[in-house]
Design a protein around this motif. Sequence first.
Motif, short mmCIF file in Angstrom:
data_model
loop_
_atom_site.label_atom_id
_atom_site.label_comp_id
_atom_site.label_asym_id
_atom_site.label_seq_id
_atom_site.Cartn_x
_atom_site.Cartn_y
_atom_site.Cartn_z
N ARG A 191 4.80 12.61 3.94
CA ARG A 191 4.64 14.06 4.04
C ARG A 191 3.27 14.51 3.55
NH1 ARG A 191 7.64 16.90 -0.39
NH2 ARG A 191 5.69 16.44 -1.38
N ASP A 192 2.80 13.92 2.45
CA ASP A 192 1.53 14.32 1.86
C ASP A 192 0.32 13.60 2.48
OD1 ASP A 192 3.07 15.94 0.27
OD2 ASP A 192 2.98 14.61 -1.48
N GLU A 193 0.59 12.83 3.53
CA GLU A 193 -0.46 12.13 4.27
C GLU A 193 -1.30 11.22 3.38
OE1 GLU A 193 -2.58 15.14 6.50
OE2 GLU A 193 -0.84 15.52 7.78
N ILE A 194 -0.62 10.47 2.52
CA ILE A 194 -1.30 9.47 1.71
C ILE A 194 -1.76 8.36 2.66
CG2 ILE A 194 -1.08 7.81 -0.18
CD1 ILE A 194 -0.99 10.79 -1.04
N TYR A 195 -3.03 8.08 2.59
CA TYR A 195 -3.67 7.12 3.50
C TYR A 195 -3.38 5.69 3.06
CZ TYR A 195 -7.48 4.94 6.09
OH TYR A 195 -8.21 4.16 6.93
N PRO A 196 -3.16 4.75 3.98
CA PRO A 196 -2.95 4.91 5.42
C PRO A 196 -1.49 5.26 5.72
CG PRO A 196 -2.92 2.58 4.89
CD PRO A 196 -3.20 3.33 3.60
N ASP A 197 -1.19 5.56 6.93
CA ASP A 197 0.15 5.99 7.32
C ASP A 197 1.04 4.77 7.57
OD1 ASP A 197 2.30 7.48 8.12
OD2 ASP A 197 1.52 7.90 10.12
N ILE A 198 1.51 4.17 6.47
CA ILE A 198 2.32 2.94 6.56
C ILE A 198 3.59 3.04 5.72
CG2 ILE A 198 0.38 1.40 7.04
CD1 ILE A 198 0.37 0.70 4.02
N TRP A 199 3.89 4.20 5.19
CA TRP A 199 4.91 4.32 4.15
C TRP A 199 6.34 4.16 4.67
CZ3 TRP A 199 2.07 2.94 0.60
CH2 TRP A 199 0.74 3.34 0.57
N ASP A 200 6.53 4.09 5.98
CA ASP A 200 7.86 3.85 6.52
C ASP A 200 8.17 2.35 6.61
OD1 ASP A 200 5.96 3.40 8.49
OD2 ASP A 200 7.19 4.21 10.10
N GLU A 201 7.20 1.51 6.30
CA GLU A 201 7.41 0.06 6.35
C GLU A 201 8.14 -0.43 5.10
OE1 GLU A 201 3.71 -1.98 7.11
OE2 GLU A 201 3.12 -0.50 8.61
N ASP A 202 9.04 -1.40 5.28
CA ASP A 202 9.78 -1.96 4.15
C ASP A 202 8.84 -2.71 3.21
OD1 ASP A 202 12.17 -1.02 5.16
OD2 ASP A 202 12.63 -2.88 6.22
N ASP A 203 9.08 -2.59 1.94
CA ASP A 203 8.37 -3.33 0.88
C ASP A 203 6.87 -3.10 0.84
OD1 ASP A 203 10.77 -4.45 0.02
OD2 ASP A 203 10.58 -6.16 1.39
N VAL A 204 6.37 -2.03 1.45
CA VAL A 204 4.92 -1.79 1.47
C VAL A 204 4.37 -1.64 0.06
CG1 VAL A 204 5.00 0.72 1.78
CG2 VAL A 204 3.07 -0.58 2.67
N LEU A 205 5.15 -1.06 -0.84
CA LEU A 205 4.67 -0.89 -2.21
C LEU A 205 4.48 -2.25 -2.87
CD1 LEU A 205 3.96 1.15 -4.49
CD2 LEU A 205 6.33 0.85 -5.26
N ASP A 206 5.50 -3.10 -2.79
CA ASP A 206 5.43 -4.40 -3.47
C ASP A 206 4.52 -5.40 -2.77
OD1 ASP A 206 7.09 -3.72 -5.63
OD2 ASP A 206 8.88 -4.07 -4.40
N VAL A 207 4.48 -5.35 -1.46
CA VAL A 207 3.71 -6.33 -0.71
C VAL A 207 2.24 -5.93 -0.57
CG1 VAL A 207 3.48 -7.44 1.56
CG2 VAL A 207 5.73 -7.15 0.53
N TYR A 208 1.97 -4.63 -0.49
CA TYR A 208 0.60 -4.18 -0.23
C TYR A 208 -0.07 -3.51 -1.43
CZ TYR A 208 -3.31 -1.89 2.16
OH TYR A 208 -4.55 -1.46 2.52
N VAL A 209 0.58 -2.52 -2.03
CA VAL A 209 -0.08 -1.71 -3.06
C VAL A 209 -0.12 -2.41 -4.42
CG1 VAL A 209 -0.03 0.48 -4.31
CG2 VAL A 209 0.50 0.42 -1.86
N LYS A 223 7.97 3.92 -10.27
CA LYS A 223 8.86 5.08 -10.36
C LYS A 223 8.25 6.29 -9.65
CE LYS A 223 11.10 3.74 -14.64
NZ LYS A 223 11.22 3.99 -16.09
N GLY A 224 6.94 6.33 -9.52
CA GLY A 224 6.29 7.46 -8.86
C GLY A 224 6.23 7.33 -7.35
N TYR A 225 6.71 6.22 -6.83
CA TYR A 225 6.62 5.99 -5.39
C TYR A 225 7.80 6.61 -4.66
CZ TYR A 225 6.45 3.69 -0.88
OH TYR A 225 6.42 3.43 0.46
N ASP A 226 7.50 7.39 -3.64
CA ASP A 226 8.50 7.98 -2.77
C ASP A 226 7.92 7.95 -1.36
OD1 ASP A 226 9.89 9.86 -1.11
OD2 ASP A 226 10.68 10.83 -2.92
N ALA A 227 8.43 7.05 -0.53
CA ALA A 227 7.88 6.85 0.82
C ALA A 227 7.85 8.15 1.63
CB ALA A 227 8.68 5.78 1.56
N LYS A 228 8.90 8.94 1.53
CA LYS A 228 8.94 10.19 2.29
C LYS A 228 7.85 11.16 1.83
CE LYS A 228 13.76 9.91 3.59
NZ LYS A 228 15.10 10.44 3.45
#
Length: 158
Positions: free
Chosen positions: A114-132, A105-110
Motif C-alpha cells: 500500500r505504501d509503495e515500499i520499493y521494490p514491489d515484491i511484498w506479495d511474494e512468500d518469505d520475501v522478508l526472510d529470503v531477501y531483506v 515485527k514491523g513487517y506487514d506485506a499489505k
Amino acid sequence: MGMIWTAYRMDDTEAQRLVADLTSTGDAPLQALETLEKFDVERMLDVDKAWHALERLYKQAHAPSPISEGRVPDSEDVVVGHVTPARVTAIAAAMGRVTPSILRKGYDAKKFTRDEIYPDIWDEDDVLDVYVMPYDAELREFYAKAAEADEAVIWQLN
C-alpha cells in the motif's frame, strides 16, 4: 535495473572529499563515482533494492536509520549521504539494540505494498526472510566494522 543503495567505509577526511565531489558540478562527480567503482569490496556494502524496506523497518523500530542518515543535498545524478564516525558508532550501537525479531515485527506485506515500499515484491512468500533480512545482517556487520575502526560511511542511492 532500479534504485540500488551502496555504502563505503573510509577515513572521514576521504569521505568528506568524495561527498563534496559527488555533489559538485563539472567532472568531479564522475571522477568520484569512478573512484568508488574501484573501491575495495571488503570496505563496501550493496543492499540491492532492499534499502527501502530496511529504511522502513528501522524507522518503525524508532532507531536511527543506517540507510538515510547523513543525507546531503542531491547532486544531479545520485542521492548521497555522509555519516561521521561518531554517528556511525551511535548507529551501530542502536542496531545492536534493535534485534532482527524487532524488525520482523514491523513487517506487514499489505502495508508495504500500500505504501509503495520499493521494490514491489511484498506479495511474494518469505520475501522478508529470503531477501531483506540477509541484507540486514550484512548492514549490521558493515556498521560494526566501521564503528570499530572509527570510520565514516558514505552511501549512494542511484
